[in-house]
Design a protein around this motif. Sequence first.
Motif, PDB file in Angstrom:
ATOM      1  N   ILE A  49      49.150  47.357  23.837  1.00 22.79           N
ATOM      2  CA  ILE A  49      50.000  46.410  23.218  1.00 22.79           C
ATOM      3  C   ILE A  49      50.303  46.768  21.763  1.00 22.79           C
ATOM      4  N   TYR A  80      57.089  36.988  15.761  1.00 23.03           N
ATOM      5  CA  TYR A  80      55.987  36.813  16.433  1.00 23.03           C
ATOM      6  C   TYR A  80      56.546  37.542  17.678  1.00 23.03           C
ATOM      7  N   TYR A  81      55.722  38.015  18.841  1.00 23.95           N
ATOM      8  CA  TYR A  81      55.851  38.391  20.048  1.00 23.95           C
ATOM      9  C   TYR A  81      55.058  37.664  20.833  1.00 23.95           C
ATOM     10  N   LEU A  82      55.357  37.614  22.342  1.00 25.01           N
ATOM     11  CA  LEU A  82      54.687  36.818  23.098  1.00 25.01           C
ATOM     12  C   LEU A  82      54.115  37.800  24.226  1.00 25.01           C
ATOM     13  N   PHE A  83      52.669  37.556  24.472  1.00 23.60           N
ATOM     14  CA  PHE A  83      51.967  38.506  25.393  1.00 23.60           C
ATOM     15  C   PHE A  83      51.075  37.696  26.453  1.00 23.60           C
ATOM     16  N   THR A  84      51.496  37.977  27.736  1.00 25.34           N
ATOM     17  CA  THR A  84      50.706  37.428  28.706  1.00 25.34           C
ATOM     18  C   THR A  84      49.345  38.238  29.061  1.00 25.34           C
ATOM     19  N   SER A  85      48.272  37.680  29.596  1.00 32.43           N
ATOM     20  CA  SER A  85      47.058  38.070  30.181  1.00 32.43           C
ATOM     21  C   SER A  85      46.354  37.326  30.898  1.00 32.43           C
ATOM     22  N   GLU A  93      53.893  28.834  17.388  1.00 35.17           N
ATOM     23  CA  GLU A  93      55.244  29.647  17.212  1.00 35.17           C
ATOM     24  C   GLU A  93      55.980  29.034  16.031  1.00 35.17           C
ATOM     25  N   GLU A 124      50.018  35.224  35.940  1.00 36.76           N
ATOM     26  CA  GLU A 124      50.819  35.043  34.589  1.00 36.76           C
ATOM     27  C   GLU A 124      52.383  34.636  34.595  1.00 36.76           C
ATOM     28  N   TYR A 138      55.728  39.601  27.433  1.00 37.62           N
ATOM     29  CA  TYR A 138      55.369  40.932  27.679  1.00 37.62           C
ATOM     30  C   TYR A 138      54.083  40.815  28.259  1.00 37.62           C
TER      31      TYR A 138
END
Lengths: 347, 347
Positions: B297, B281-286, B271, A73, A58
């Motif tokens: 988020i 878990y959840y993945l976030f890009t920035s 992970e 990204e 996300y």
Amino acid sequence: MSESFCESYEVDYQALINIIREKNASRIFIQAPDGLKKLYRCIGEYITDKLSDIKIYYSASPSFGACDIPLEEIEAVKPDLIIHIGHNKYPFLSRKINYDIIYLPAYYKWKPTNNIINMLINEFKKYNVKRIGLVASIQHVHSLEEVAEKLEEHGYIAYIEKPAYNVMMPGQILGCEYSAALRIYSKVDLYLVVAGGIFHALGLSLIVDKPVIILDPYRLQVINPSSYIKRLKAKRYYVLSKLRNELIRNAGIIIGSRPGQYRPTLIKYIEKLLEEHGIKYYLFTSTYLSREQLISIDNSYNLDLYIITSCPRLPIDDFNDFYKPVITPGELIMVLKNIVEKYVYPW
Amino acid sequence: MSESFCESYEVDYQALINIIREKNASRIFIQAPDGLKKLYRCIGEYITDKLSDIKIYYSASPSFGACDIPLEEIEAVKPDLIIHIGHNKYPFLSRKINYDIIYLPAYYKWKPTNNIINMLINEFKKYNVKRIGLVASIQHVHSLEEVAEKLEEHGYIAYIEKPAYNVMMPGQILGCEYSAALRIYSKVDLYLVVAGGIFHALGLSLIVDKPVIILDPYRLQVINPSSYIKRLKAKRYYVLSKLRNELIRNAGIIIGSRPGQYRPTLIKYIEKLLEEHGIKYYLFTSTYLSREQLISIDNSYNLDLYIITSCPRLPIDDFNDFYKPVITPGELIMVLKNIVEKYVYPW
């Protein structure tokens, strides 16, 4: 909370599942505007419920439009498929994106009640109008037909027109694209903008000199933004008239890097225009331009003027009160070509 | 103003001109940290004075280190050469950059006076120490030798060691790399950090349990950051001890996209670690993680914990007071592997 939020928007989840299957995608990158980021959970749960072994990334970055795809990204995590939520495809993408992108609008579930239609009509009566031009931000385009019907029941004539670009929907406007409104300009007495807040109405009012009224489906309010629009236009004209009367020696051109915000042809045109007028210029690149960044650049070069080529809303919405003139490409043209009778927007 | 700023830093302008000529570059992209962006003008004027037909793009984005190269901006304007000012090459670049990058440090011109050395010695006396470990941020590494000499004149023994990575200079530390300090750990009684502010000293104090004193060449001050360090460590340990005693059901992993902030191996390790402990878990890009983004988020997924894999200073410096636990990869290891006797930093 989350469940009710999932329910409040119509998103074509089935189309999403179909495309993931069809593309055989296992690494998915999802992006949504901040206001719709709550949908991350709705979409994520839907996908993992229907499909197994899917890795979802996300984006934590904002998304101010479909112009605003976070390439850096995407290229880091290399997904099989990008799901862009909340917008349809941007008509002016200038940078190639070597990834499959699915644009999935999120339509706000809402029906115009008699109450809000009566509020609208009360507002229209102040202007003594009959022919209404209907436009909306994408979250609300699907309700335009129903608003039009209701207005017609009350004796109004409603116009909804297709935009100049096929990727956009009938009646749809963007912060920088108003062809759906301009195409009915000669037919209508007043524009009704169905959107949250005054952002879209503000942009429209910079190109049409007809009354603009807002129907905000989130707040269930009818808003007449005319006093705000008047103040904003006065501010813009003040900045431009000052620039006309001052010697501009040097300028900064701000270049955007997002796929829909990098505009090489426009940049070249502005460079040429500045050269012709003997104005020295400097080029600055940015992904998101903040006040701190603009101050930081100005601390270095101390320029007379900044022209933003990334998003025309930045000068108007974000830097309207900056201590140096910050203008759109259209405004630069107005100043240097001495155009006074017409506000040139957006480019 | 500008001239005196240009004079206050030593930058190898001649090397820059030589490399531009050698590479036959005509489109140059220049990036500097916000604090050094005033050098844009100094460098720009130097280049255009010596060479003709050079187009320069200046990045408006921040640059928090040589890890922080704005790839998206670079790939939009496609320069022939990138000049990164203020840092030397980052030892842990994980993403390939298909462009020539010249790293050009900017050394602050400054000489240690007897006055400031006396201030230092007064501070050292409180600790009854003799053997001093000298480290510095890159802007000040060149003055370490002279500080060492002056201290030795007063009977101290000074140590300056090469970092573990060849791209870095003797005595140099980064916000996330302290090998120049660790390699002399057993020899020294106290560390002296020559740097502006407490940022570098703070990081060092998280891995060494010896006194840390700062010599700030900008403010011409000697700073003892021990009370700040104590407070910060107490805060970190409080967050970690709370996490140890709570059930962690789910976590967000924040993934950076800058060339030196994308760490796939580390992400995979985290992970796996979370999976082993039954944590979803959840993945976030920035690109740059702001408070607003983290709130956004969290509004969606409402997770118990956030682990930032982009830059280990973000949890410590920026999100220390966030309403949910935001931790470094090292801190996650401490919690899940129940390490209490040693603070694991940075990874």
